[in-house]
Design a protein around this motif. Structure first.
Motif, mmCIF file in Angstrom:
data_model
loop_
_atom_site.group_PDB
_atom_site.id
_atom_site.type_symbol
_atom_site.label_atom_id
_atom_site.label_comp_id
_atom_site.label_asym_id
_atom_site.label_seq_id
_atom_site.Cartn_x
_atom_site.Cartn_y
_atom_site.Cartn_z
ATOM 1 N N UNK A 205 49.455 54.229 37.486
ATOM 2 C CA UNK A 205 49.595 52.885 36.939
ATOM 3 C C UNK A 205 48.900 51.885 37.863
ATOM 4 N N UNK A 206 48.434 50.794 37.290
ATOM 5 C CA UNK A 206 47.714 49.809 38.086
ATOM 6 C C UNK A 206 48.232 48.397 37.823
ATOM 7 N N UNK A 207 47.846 47.514 38.701
ATOM 8 C CA UNK A 207 48.113 46.083 38.573
ATOM 9 C C UNK A 207 46.780 45.366 38.539
ATOM 10 N N UNK A 208 46.608 44.485 37.555
ATOM 11 C CA UNK A 208 45.390 43.692 37.435
ATOM 12 C C UNK A 208 45.755 42.221 37.505
ATOM 13 N N UNK A 209 45.229 41.519 38.509
ATOM 14 C CA UNK A 209 45.503 40.082 38.660
ATOM 15 C C UNK A 209 44.239 39.304 38.347
ATOM 16 N N UNK A 210 44.378 38.335 37.469
ATOM 17 C CA UNK A 210 43.251 37.512 37.022
ATOM 18 C C UNK A 210 43.435 36.080 37.506
ATOM 19 N N UNK A 211 42.403 35.522 38.129
ATOM 20 C CA UNK A 211 42.430 34.114 38.499
ATOM 21 C C UNK A 211 41.005 33.579 38.524
ATOM 22 N N UNK A 212 40.867 32.267 38.432
ATOM 23 C CA UNK A 212 39.537 31.655 38.360
ATOM 24 C C UNK A 212 38.794 31.754 39.686
ATOM 25 N N UNK A 213 37.470 31.752 39.588
ATOM 26 C CA UNK A 213 36.596 31.620 40.754
ATOM 27 C C UNK A 213 36.234 30.150 40.898
ATOM 28 N N UNK A 214 36.103 29.676 42.114
ATOM 29 C CA UNK A 214 35.623 28.314 42.382
ATOM 30 C C UNK A 214 34.449 28.392 43.343
ATOM 31 N N UNK A 215 33.382 27.611 43.082
ATOM 32 C CA UNK A 215 33.266 26.528 42.098
ATOM 33 C C UNK A 215 32.850 26.944 40.696
ATOM 34 N N UNK A 216 32.393 28.194 40.474
ATOM 35 C CA UNK A 216 31.979 28.597 39.134
ATOM 36 C C UNK A 216 33.202 29.032 38.335
ATOM 37 N N UNK A 217 33.835 28.087 37.667
ATOM 38 C CA UNK A 217 35.072 28.374 36.949
ATOM 39 C C UNK A 217 34.863 29.133 35.644
ATOM 40 N N UNK A 218 33.609 29.469 35.322
ATOM 41 C CA UNK A 218 33.359 30.297 34.134
ATOM 42 C C UNK A 218 33.531 31.779 34.465
#
Length: 255
Positions: A205-218
């Motif tokens: 099983x795995x854990x995937x954490x998603x968060x924005x990059x800065x400064x390229x928030x796309x």
């Protein structure tokens, strides 16, 4: 003392004073996680209880972690996520697509399917990167205000291993689940492939954490971690329990 020696010593000590001032100034800047452009880890660490937790205290921790504290906002809480190395401690709710929910902590990401279950499948989480090295999942970005190493100047997406081996703990009413970071990747904001509930790491099983990059928030920073252990509240070690001692620990939802 002749004049030449006097002038030399005057210049030497003057230069030494300037160097010391610059060194102290640099150290002070690096100690400020909200302003430092080159961040390795936050300076604040989760505190630890001295001594053992009694049976009663363990039950109190369990109840506090599982308590539904946002029912007025129609949010269901699963528990908490703790990353001690980065001083991250956030409650986990079940609506990553709600601004209200994301302002309250971390959230599970699956939208059109079963709610992720800790310790099973691909447990997906998301939270804000406030670009300050501390709040939400901001500390997961290796360097503040720099796209690299996640994206270079030509727009090529990259990876990072700076957190490899770091322990991430999830806690709910059942107990504490341990994962270890295996690496970070980068995807476009519209790339949902990382949310595949069937994904595993080495069959686990795995854990995937998603968060924005800065400064390229796309772009999104994806932190991957492999499941390694589970322990119930009555069997957990004191340091593991301490990460979720909500009477002593401060969540980093807000500064």
């Amino acid at each position: 003392m002749n004049e030449k020696v006097r002038k030399f010593l005057h210049r030497f000590f003057g230069l030494l004073t300037i160097v010391l001032i610059l060194v102290l100034a640099w150290q002070w800047i690096q100690s400020q996680p909200a302003t430092s452009k080159v961040k390795q880890t936050t300076n604040k660490v989760l505190t630890q209880k001295q001594g053992k937790y009694s049976k009663k205290e363990r039950q109190e921790l369990k109840a506090a972690v599982a308590k539904q504290d946002q029912q007025g906002l129609n949010l269901s809480k699963q528990g908490y996520v703790a990353i001690p190395k980065l001083s991250i401690l956030l409650p986990i709710y079940d609506n990553a697509y709600s601004k209200v929910a994301l302002d309250k902590g971390a959230n599970t990401v699956q939208k059109d399917g079963p709610v992720p279950v800790m310790g099973q499948g691909n447990y997906t989480l998301a939270a804000h990167n406030w670009d300050n090295g501390y709040t939400g999942f901001s500390a997961l970005q290796q360097k503040l205000k720099q796209n690299e190493p996640y994206e270079d100047s030509n727009g090529k997406l990259g990876t990072s291993d700076w957190l490899n081996g770091t322990k991430i703990y999830l806690a709910n009413q059942n107990g504490i689940y341990t994962y270890k970071v295996t690496g970070q990747t980068t995807v476009d904001q519209n790339d949902g492939s990382v949310l595949n509930p069937e994904d595993r790491i080495d069959g686990k099983a795995k854990l995937t954490i998603v968060t924005c990059l800065f400064p390229d928030t796309t772009k999104r920073i994806i932190t991957n971690a492999k499941y390694s252990d589970f322990v119930s509240w009555d069997k957990a070690k004191s340091d593991e329990l301490g990460y979720f001692d909500l009477q002593k620990q401060k969540t980093n939802v807000l500064p």
